[in-house]
Scaffold this motif. Structure first.
Motif, PDB file in Angstrom:
ATOM      1  N   PHE A  17       0.820  -1.216   0.000  1.00 58.63           N
ATOM      2  CA  PHE A  17       0.000   0.000   0.000  1.00 58.63           C
ATOM      3  C   PHE A  17       0.853   1.266   0.000  1.00 58.63           C
ATOM      4  O   PHE A  17       0.337   2.348  -0.212  1.00 58.63           O
ATOM      5  N   ASP A  18       2.165   1.128   0.271  1.00 60.46           N
ATOM      6  CA  ASP A  18       3.058   2.284   0.222  1.00 60.46           C
ATOM      7  C   ASP A  18       3.700   2.432  -1.153  1.00 60.46           C
ATOM      8  O   ASP A  18       4.387   3.411  -1.404  1.00 60.46           O
ATOM      9  N   SER A  19       3.514   1.438  -2.022  1.00 52.68           N
ATOM     10  CA  SER A  19       4.311   1.360  -3.245  1.00 52.68           C
ATOM     11  C   SER A  19       3.589   1.971  -4.447  1.00 52.68           C
ATOM     12  O   SER A  19       2.436   1.655  -4.718  1.00 52.68           O
ATOM     13  N   HIS A  20       4.315   2.834  -5.151  1.00 56.80           N
ATOM     14  CA  HIS A  20       3.787   3.500  -6.348  1.00 56.80           C
ATOM     15  C   HIS A  20       4.533   2.924  -7.556  1.00 56.80           C
ATOM     16  O   HIS A  20       5.762   3.015  -7.641  1.00 56.80           O
ATOM     17  N   LEU A  21       3.802   2.320  -8.479  1.00 58.61           N
ATOM     18  CA  LEU A  21       4.394   1.676  -9.652  1.00 58.61           C
ATOM     19  C   LEU A  21       4.111   2.498 -10.904  1.00 58.61           C
ATOM     20  O   LEU A  21       3.063   3.127 -11.027  1.00 58.61           O
ATOM     21  N   LEU A  22       5.062   2.478 -11.846  1.00 61.95           N
ATOM     22  CA  LEU A  22       4.860   3.101 -13.150  1.00 61.95           C
ATOM     23  C   LEU A  22       4.903   2.018 -14.220  1.00 61.95           C
ATOM     24  O   LEU A  22       5.877   1.278 -14.326  1.00 61.95           O
ATOM     25  N   ILE A  23       3.825   1.917 -15.011  1.00 59.37           N
ATOM     26  CA  ILE A  23       3.776   0.989 -16.148  1.00 59.37           C
ATOM     27  C   ILE A  23       4.091   1.780 -17.412  1.00 59.37           C
ATOM     28  O   ILE A  23       3.486   2.825 -17.656  1.00 59.37           O
ATOM     29  N   VAL A  24       5.039   1.289 -18.216  1.00 57.01           N
ATOM     30  CA  VAL A  24       5.373   1.935 -19.484  1.00 57.01           C
ATOM     31  C   VAL A  24       5.158   0.911 -20.593  1.00 57.01           C
ATOM     32  O   VAL A  24       5.916  -0.050 -20.722  1.00 57.01           O
ATOM     33  N   ASP A  25       4.093   1.107 -21.391  1.00 58.46           N
ATOM     34  CA  ASP A  25       3.757   0.142 -22.448  1.00 58.46           C
ATOM     35  C   ASP A  25       2.939   0.868 -23.511  1.00 58.46           C
ATOM     36  O   ASP A  25       2.006   1.592 -23.182  1.00 58.46           O
ATOM     37  N   ASP A  26       3.293   0.673 -24.780  1.00 58.19           N
ATOM     38  CA  ASP A  26       2.579   1.372 -25.852  1.00 58.19           C
ATOM     39  C   ASP A  26       1.251   0.713 -26.198  1.00 58.19           C
ATOM     40  O   ASP A  26       0.434   1.287 -26.907  1.00 58.19           O
ATOM     41  N   ASP A  27       1.015  -0.508 -25.701  1.00 57.58           N
ATOM     42  CA  ASP A  27      -0.242  -1.216 -25.970  1.00 57.58           C
ATOM     43  C   ASP A  27      -1.280  -0.789 -24.931  1.00 57.58           C
ATOM     44  O   ASP A  27      -1.178  -1.146 -23.753  1.00 57.58           O
ATOM     45  N   LEU A  36      -5.024  -3.355 -18.583  1.00 56.11           N
ATOM     46  CA  LEU A  36      -5.184  -4.607 -17.829  1.00 56.11           C
ATOM     47  C   LEU A  36      -4.195  -4.688 -16.673  1.00 56.11           C
ATOM     48  O   LEU A  36      -4.550  -5.075 -15.558  1.00 56.11           O
ATOM     49  N   LEU A  37      -2.939  -4.327 -16.945  1.00 54.68           N
ATOM     50  CA  LEU A  37      -1.920  -4.364 -15.892  1.00 54.68           C
ATOM     51  C   LEU A  37      -2.266  -3.389 -14.770  1.00 54.68           C
ATOM     52  O   LEU A  37      -2.138  -3.718 -13.589  1.00 54.68           O
ATOM     53  N   LYS A  38      -2.703  -2.193 -15.162  1.00 51.17           N
ATOM     54  CA  LYS A  38      -3.031  -1.183 -14.152  1.00 51.17           C
ATOM     55  C   LYS A  38      -4.172  -1.676 -13.270  1.00 51.17           C
ATOM     56  O   LYS A  38      -4.099  -1.603 -12.045  1.00 51.17           O
ATOM     57  N   LYS A  39      -5.229  -2.215 -13.899  1.00 48.60           N
ATOM     58  CA  LYS A  39      -6.382  -2.693 -13.133  1.00 48.60           C
ATOM     59  C   LYS A  39      -5.972  -3.823 -12.188  1.00 48.60           C
ATOM     60  O   LYS A  39      -6.364  -3.836 -11.010  1.00 48.60           O
ATOM     61  N   PHE A  40      -5.165  -4.754 -12.676  1.00 47.83           N
ATOM     62  CA  PHE A  40      -4.734  -5.895 -11.862  1.00 47.83           C
ATOM     63  C   PHE A  40      -3.901  -5.434 -10.663  1.00 47.83           C
ATOM     64  O   PHE A  40      -4.118  -5.870  -9.535  1.00 47.83           O
ATOM     65  N   ARG A  78      -5.888  -3.518  -8.036  1.00 45.57           N
ATOM     66  CA  ARG A  78      -6.642  -4.475  -7.214  1.00 45.57           C
ATOM     67  C   ARG A  78      -5.741  -5.160  -6.189  1.00 45.57           C
ATOM     68  O   ARG A  78      -6.198  -5.546  -5.113  1.00 45.57           O
ATOM     69  N   ALA A  79      -4.463  -5.315  -6.531  1.00 46.67           N
ATOM     70  CA  ALA A  79      -3.503  -5.938  -5.609  1.00 46.67           C
ATOM     71  C   ALA A  79      -3.049  -4.953  -4.533  1.00 46.67           C
ATOM     72  O   ALA A  79      -2.287  -5.330  -3.640  1.00 46.67           O
ATOM     73  N   GLY A  80      -3.508  -3.704  -4.625  1.00 50.81           N
ATOM     74  CA  GLY A  80      -3.219  -2.743  -3.559  1.00 50.81           C
ATOM     75  C   GLY A  80      -2.173  -1.705  -3.870  1.00 50.81           C
ATOM     76  O   GLY A  80      -1.802  -0.914  -2.999  1.00 50.81           O
ATOM     77  N   PHE A  81      -1.676  -1.682  -5.106  1.00 48.86           N
ATOM     78  CA  PHE A  81      -0.646  -0.705  -5.467  1.00 48.86           C
ATOM     79  C   PHE A  81      -1.271   0.599  -5.959  1.00 48.86           C
ATOM     80  O   PHE A  81      -2.376   0.609  -6.493  1.00 48.86           O
ATOM     81  N   LEU A  82      -0.516   1.680  -5.803  1.00 49.12           N
ATOM     82  CA  LEU A  82      -0.835   2.935  -6.487  1.00 49.12           C
ATOM     83  C   LEU A  82      -0.122   2.844  -7.835  1.00 49.12           C
ATOM     84  O   LEU A  82       1.088   2.575  -7.874  1.00 49.12           O
TER      85      LEU A  82
END
Length: 233
Positions: A4-14, A20-24, A27-31
């Motif tokens: 819950f403290d972790s902020h992730l950045l997804i970089v993908d042109d698709d 889908l990755l963001k939603k998943f 739901r797992a508790g990440f920002l």
């Protein structure tokens, strides 16, 4: 460091995979924030700090390997590379560029989650004094993402519950337009034109608190046909 403290950045042109990755991961508790290519990722990284970057290798323009190599010159943020290529040579290239892990496509979302958590466990947990503040600057306004607090100089700017929710939504994707329909959904409202007009009213009120001139918004911009976008300094 907890999820819950972790902020992730997804970089993908698709766009589909990105969504889908963001939603998943949410739901797992990440920002989670998302970028559509290397240039977009650089703009986001200029204003925000992340605990982990999940990056596709095969992207138009600057590819994931080149971007990883470049980012490693200035930051130590862990990077997990995603690619359709799974050969040993490609993995070595990724690691040589500075990646922390490598996951070939297609993959099970659960495996991605296991890898993300494994990487985050390896990252030393720094004290609050040592960790870089996660703050967005909007002129003389500062917005602390982790605390959900807005400051003007030494004065705390009072936000309503809805204004706080809006700032959390926008600060997760600075530089990205968010549609009115998506705002209605994320605010937990029933869909419909009336609710979209209600969102417009809330945006107007929020602009009065963050804009030097609310009638000519600089930081909370209207993007024609796309919605609203937070554009920090």
């Amino acid at each position: 460091m907890t999820t819950f403290d972790s902020h992730l950045l997804i970089v993908d042109d698709d766009e589909r995979i990105r969504g889908l990755l963001k939603k998943f991961l949410v739901r797992a508790g990440f920002l989670v924030s998302a970028a559509r290519d290397g240039a977009h990722a650089r703009r986001i990284l200029a204003g925000l700090d992340f605990d982990l970057i999940i990056m596709d290798v095969m992207m138009p323009g600057e590819d994931g390997i080149s971007l990883t190599k470049s980012l490693r010159e200035t930051m130590t943020t862990p990077i997990l590379l995603l690619t359709a290529k799974g050969e040993t040579e490609d993995r070595i290239t990724g690691f040589e560029a500075g990646a922390d892990d490598y996951l070939p496509k297609p993959f099970e979302p659960k495996e991605l989650l296991l890898r993300v958590n494994a990487i985050l466990r390896r990252v030393p947990d720094t004290s609050a004094q040592d960790s870089a503040p996660k703050v967005l600057h909007l002129g003389d306004i500062r917005y602390d993402i982790e605390r959900g607090e807005m400051w003007q100089g030494n004065d705390l700017v009072r936000l309503t519950g809805t204004e706080s929710q809006l700032m959390k939504i926008f600060s997760a994707c600075p530089g990205d337009p968010v549609s009115r329909a998506k705002l209605v959904e994320d605010l937990g409202r029933d869909r419909g034109q009336a609710q979209e007009r209600a969102v417009d009213v809330q945006i107007t009120r929020l602009r009065r608190k963050i804009e030097p001139n609310p009638k000519q918004p600089q930081y909370l911009q209207t993007v024609r046909g796309a919605g609203y976008m937070l554009a920090p300094d």
